[in-house]
Design a protein around this motif. Sequence first.
Motif, PDB file in Angstrom:
ATOM      1  N   ILE A   1       0.813  -0.660   0.259  1.00 27.36           N
ATOM      2  CA  ILE A   1       0.322  -0.030   0.349  1.00 27.36           C
ATOM      3  C   ILE A   1       1.095   1.248   0.349  1.00 27.36           C
TER       4      ILE A   1
ATOM      5  N   ASP B   1       0.787   5.089   0.451  1.00 30.78           N
ATOM      6  CA  ASP B   1      -0.425   5.693   0.542  1.00 30.78           C
ATOM      7  C   ASP B   1      -0.105   7.187   0.317  1.00 30.78           C
TER       8      ASP B   1
ATOM      9  N   SER C   1       2.911   0.917   3.489  1.00 32.07           N
ATOM     10  CA  SER C   1       3.477  -0.622   4.202  1.00 32.07           C
ATOM     11  C   SER C   1       3.352  -1.509   3.030  1.00 32.07           C
TER      12      SER C   1
ATOM     13  N   ASP D   1       1.698   7.466   4.265  1.00 32.57           N
ATOM     14  CA  ASP D   1       1.061   5.708   4.958  1.00 32.57           C
ATOM     15  C   ASP D   1       1.382   4.728   3.752  1.00 32.57           C
TER      16      ASP D   1
ATOM     17  N   GLU E   1       2.741  -6.529   6.906  1.00 30.38           N
ATOM     18  CA  GLU E   1       1.747  -4.823   7.118  1.00 30.38           C
ATOM     19  C   GLU E   1       1.046  -4.884   6.083  1.00 30.38           C
ATOM     20  N   ALA E   2       1.126  -5.207   4.825  1.00 31.54           N
ATOM     21  CA  ALA E   2      -0.027  -4.628   3.912  1.00 31.54           C
ATOM     22  C   ALA E   2      -1.188  -5.494   3.752  1.00 31.54           C
ATOM     23  N   TYR E   3      -0.884  -6.464   3.757  1.00 31.32           N
ATOM     24  CA  TYR E   3      -1.290  -7.751   3.585  1.00 31.32           C
ATOM     25  C   TYR E   3      -2.430  -7.926   5.070  1.00 31.32           C
ATOM     26  N   GLU E   4      -1.886  -7.623   6.478  1.00 31.63           N
ATOM     27  CA  GLU E   4      -3.281  -7.779   7.066  1.00 31.63           C
ATOM     28  C   GLU E   4      -3.732  -5.757   7.220  1.00 31.63           C
ATOM     29  N   ARG E   5      -3.974  -5.410   6.856  1.00 26.24           N
ATOM     30  CA  ARG E   5      -4.405  -4.037   6.391  1.00 26.24           C
ATOM     31  C   ARG E   5      -5.447  -4.294   5.339  1.00 26.24           C
ATOM     32  N   LEU E   6      -4.915  -5.604   4.279  1.00 23.17           N
ATOM     33  CA  LEU E   6      -6.069  -5.220   3.756  1.00 23.17           C
ATOM     34  C   LEU E   6      -7.141  -6.653   3.464  1.00 23.17           C
TER      35      LEU E   6
END
Length: 175
Positions: free
Chosen positions: A104, A106, A113, A111, A117-122
């Motif tokens: 991600i 942004d 990631s 922001d 970390e990106a996968y956990e957000r996605l």
Amino acid sequence: MKNVKWLAIPMSMLLLAACGNDDEKVKDKPKDAPTEQNESTTDNNATTNNGTTDNADNNANNNAVSNANASFDFTHFSLDVDYSETKSFEVEYENEQSGVEASIEDDINGDNSYGDEAYERLEPIFQSFKFGASTPEDEVITEVLNVFNLRDDYTELELEIRFTDGTEKEYHNRK
């Protein structure tokens, strides 16, 4: 000696390109996430003595069942929303047999990631999607903007999705 210097630069660049970007690799690959199948898998049909085909057909059936129970209905998701020349929002997700990559970027909120970390957000965002391969383009774009909490005053939006059934969709909107 001069020839050696000229070879060193291209060889260094080739070496760096071959290394790839491991920052985007997801180390804790989710077990139920759909995986894009390797094309060579479907070419490896083996006929047994009783005349039946195994391996590729069985793998395809197992993968279809696995994908039907998956968290979300795609193996590739690429989103690029431009708000200005310097401000954009980008998401990259790809789940192949070689591994999962997620990122991600942004620029709006500063922001970024990558990887786990990106996968956990996605993951929860992807699970909330209600659209499918047959959903009209405007509905998909509206849902993606809403779920990612993005403004609709963008200059350009590009979205590419490869669904688990093999359908590839490209959505593009320029304002």
